[in-house]
Design a protein around this motif. Structure first.
Motif, PDB file in Angstrom:
ATOM      1  N   GLY A 101       0.822  -1.197   0.000  1.00 58.31           N
ATOM      2  CA  GLY A 101       0.000   0.000   0.000  1.00 58.31           C
ATOM      3  C   GLY A 101       0.857   1.248   0.000  1.00 58.31           C
ATOM      4  O   GLY A 101       2.065   1.183   0.218  1.00 58.31           O
ATOM      5  N   ILE A 102       0.197   2.390  -0.209  1.00 53.78           N
ATOM      6  CA  ILE A 102       0.900   3.660  -0.177  1.00 53.78           C
ATOM      7  C   ILE A 102       0.786   4.213   1.234  1.00 53.78           C
ATOM      8  O   ILE A 102      -0.273   4.122   1.861  1.00 53.78           O
TER       9      ILE A 102
ATOM     10  N   ILE B 156       0.035   6.783   3.810  1.00 54.93           N
ATOM     11  CA  ILE B 156      -0.665   8.061   3.785  1.00 54.93           C
ATOM     12  C   ILE B 156      -0.386   8.899   5.010  1.00 54.93           C
ATOM     13  O   ILE B 156      -0.602  10.102   5.001  1.00 54.93           O
TER      14      ILE B 156
ATOM     15  N   ARG C 124      -2.472   2.386   2.505  1.00 47.64           N
ATOM     16  CA  ARG C 124      -3.778   2.334   1.858  1.00 47.64           C
ATOM     17  C   ARG C 124      -3.653   1.666   0.493  1.00 47.64           C
ATOM     18  O   ARG C 124      -2.701   1.907  -0.239  1.00 47.64           O
ATOM     19  N   ASN C 125      -4.661   0.842   0.167  1.00 49.94           N
ATOM     20  CA  ASN C 125      -4.695   0.213  -1.157  1.00 49.94           C
ATOM     21  C   ASN C 125      -6.148  -0.037  -1.494  1.00 49.94           C
ATOM     22  O   ASN C 125      -6.991  -0.094  -0.607  1.00 49.94           O
TER      23      ASN C 125
ATOM     24  N   GLY D  38     -11.679   0.052  -0.806  1.00 51.57           N
ATOM     25  CA  GLY D  38     -10.508   0.693  -0.221  1.00 51.57           C
ATOM     26  C   GLY D  38     -10.213   0.107   1.144  1.00 51.57           C
ATOM     27  O   GLY D  38     -11.108  -0.015   1.968  1.00 51.57           O
TER      28      GLY D  38
ATOM     29  N   GLU E 259      -7.457   0.246   4.484  1.00 53.26           N
ATOM     30  CA  GLU E 259      -6.329   0.922   5.123  1.00 53.26           C
ATOM     31  C   GLU E 259      -5.927   0.123   6.334  1.00 53.26           C
ATOM     32  O   GLU E 259      -6.791  -0.324   7.092  1.00 53.26           O
TER      33      GLU E 259
ATOM     34  N   LEU F 287      -6.677  11.061  -0.056  1.00 54.99           N
ATOM     35  CA  LEU F 287      -6.809   9.984  -1.037  1.00 54.99           C
ATOM     36  C   LEU F 287      -8.096   9.197  -0.848  1.00 54.99           C
ATOM     37  O   LEU F 287      -8.566   8.522  -1.750  1.00 54.99           O
ATOM     38  N   ARG F 288      -8.704   9.310   0.371  1.00 56.28           N
ATOM     39  CA  ARG F 288      -9.969   8.613   0.598  1.00 56.28           C
ATOM     40  C   ARG F 288     -11.082   9.212  -0.244  1.00 56.28           C
ATOM     41  O   ARG F 288     -12.030   8.532  -0.602  1.00 56.28           O
TER      42      ARG F 288
ATOM     43  N   TYR G  54      -5.970   6.520  -7.904  1.00 58.72           N
ATOM     44  CA  TYR G  54      -4.767   7.060  -7.280  1.00 58.72           C
ATOM     45  C   TYR G  54      -4.320   6.250  -6.079  1.00 58.72           C
ATOM     46  O   TYR G  54      -3.229   6.467  -5.566  1.00 58.72           O
ATOM     47  N   SER G  55      -5.175   5.322  -5.585  1.00 59.67           N
ATOM     48  CA  SER G  55      -4.765   4.529  -4.425  1.00 59.67           C
ATOM     49  C   SER G  55      -4.602   3.065  -4.770  1.00 59.67           C
ATOM     50  O   SER G  55      -4.372   2.250  -3.897  1.00 59.67           O
ATOM     51  N   THR G  56      -4.749   2.701  -6.071  1.00 55.38           N
ATOM     52  CA  THR G  56      -4.635   1.277  -6.411  1.00 55.38           C
ATOM     53  C   THR G  56      -3.192   0.949  -6.706  1.00 55.38           C
ATOM     54  O   THR G  56      -2.549   1.648  -7.487  1.00 55.38           O
TER      55      THR G  56
END
Lengths: 122, 252
Positions: free
Chosen positions: B97-98, B100, B114-115, B121, B123, B152-153, B159-161
């Motif tokens: 995940g990224i 955040i 987050r992914n 979504g 987290e 990003l939520r 942008y979060s995948t």
């Protein structure tokens, strides 16, 4: 205007049914809402059973993920996810595509059938 | 015996031995030291607690870091974390995940990854010093324009995948960490927080709101905050001391 999505699940929260059952996926003019939580406190977390009102019927359901942050190292989902269940614990759908937390495996006895139809785990 | 006697000058006389030129050693370690990275959880928060408490905590953190490598990463880098889970098959669980947000100080330092998996979504808030964590890999090391990517939520899910089987992006050990100046597009309002307000000071969103709304949001700006002297917390000297302490302890 509507209230923002509720974080943990209690009475009158709108939930998202996540399995591929007909009851959960056919569109209806009202979203499925929780009417009772089978818990000492009225707040439902992952692994609790709730009573849902869908398409004018009452159905039991199992909470598989909520928006409320739980203990660290457990996942937090962006929507309140729920799996439809019969009174004896058998799931109605045949597959669950959305990810399910591994915490549910602790109660493997009650939820074995639900865990068997789940595809993704987080 | 030396072969220098056989060397003949242009004059015809034996030449003096000339040593070969010294090789130029580029000390990469020195270059790396100039770029220091002190993890933000080492810096103690402002307050009246005894520094002994932070010293003891730092000793424990260094002890854990000696056993387990916690790599350098920033908010906006993509990480893969494997944790020990008694309920997972093969007892271990990998999540990509990224990052955040990085919060907490000392041993309770956390980071949220987050992914978006199957349009859902997810987290997870991990503790850096939790013994259940078996490995942390940095798949992509980069910084973003903000310190906190909670927006990003409310941004479009693309942008979060991140792919669960993403390969680590190789980068040279060169100096700078790339800053991704990506401007993220948002879902239609309502958002979970009013990100256009100056209190959040977000630079990484491409606001497609009308000018009127942006002007109205500026009504909540507090321009005196940056000049407030009681809120100042200068960490440069503290950081120097802690950096010396930590790097010496880790090199032993």
């Amino acid at each position: 205007s509507i209230t923002g999505a509720c974080r943990a699940i209690q009475k009158l929260t709108r939930v998202r049914v996540v399995d591929n059952s007909a009851l959960g996926n056919t569109p209806y003019h009202r979203p499925p809402k929780c009417i009772h939580v089978y818990n000492k406190t009225g707040v439902g977390k992952v692994g609790d059973t709730i009573l849902l009102a869908i398409k004018g019927e009452k159905k039991k359901a199992l909470i598989v993920g909520h928006k409320m942050p739980g203990p660290t190292m457990t996942p937090r989902f962006d929507s309140n996810n729920v799996v439809l269940i019969e009174d004896n614990g058998n799931p109605i759908g045949t597959r669950i595509k959305t990810p399910i937390p591994y915490i549910l495996r602790r109660r493997e006895g009650e939820f074995s059938k639900v865990l068997a139809i789940a595809c993704n785990f987080v | 015996f030396s072969s220098s006697g056989y060397r003949i000058n242009s004059d015809g006389k034996p030449a003096k031995f000339q040593p070969p030129p010294k090789p130029v050693i580029i000390d990469k370690q020195k270059q790396r030291e100039e770029r220091r990275f002190l993890s933000p959880e080492f810096i103690p928060p402002r307050g009246r607690t005894d520094p002994l408490k932070f010293y003891i905590e730092r000793k424990d953190m260094i002890q854990r870091r000696k056993v387990f490598n916690i790599p350098e990463f920033y908010v906006g880098s993509v990480l893969a974390v494997t944790t020990a889970d008694p309920y997972a098959n093969e007892k271990s669980n990998r999540f990509v995940g990224i990052c955040i947000q990085r919060g907490g100080k000392g041993l309770g330092a956390t980071f949220v990854l987050r992914n978006v998996i199957e349009d859902q979504g997810v987290e997870i808030c991990y503790e850096l010093y939790n013994p259940r964590i078996q490995a942390i890999e940095v798949l992509k090391l980069e910084k973003r324009l903000d310190d906190n990517l909670m927006y990003l939520r409310d941004a479009l899910p693309e942008y979060s995948t991140f792919d669960m089987n993403m390969k680590p992006v190789s980068r040279l050990d060169s100096e700078e960490i790339p800053v991704n100046k990506l401007q993220v597009r948002m879902k239609p309002k309502p958002w979970s927080k009013r990100w256009e307000r100056p209190k959040y000071n977000i630079k990484g969103i491409k606001f497609e709101l009308p000018e009127k709304k942006m002007k109205e949001a500026q009504k909540w700006s507090q321009p005196w905050l940056e000049f407030d002297m009681l809120r100042e917390y200068d960490t440069s000297k503290i950081e120097e001391k802690i950096w010396k302490e930590v790097s010496e302890a880790l090199q032993k």
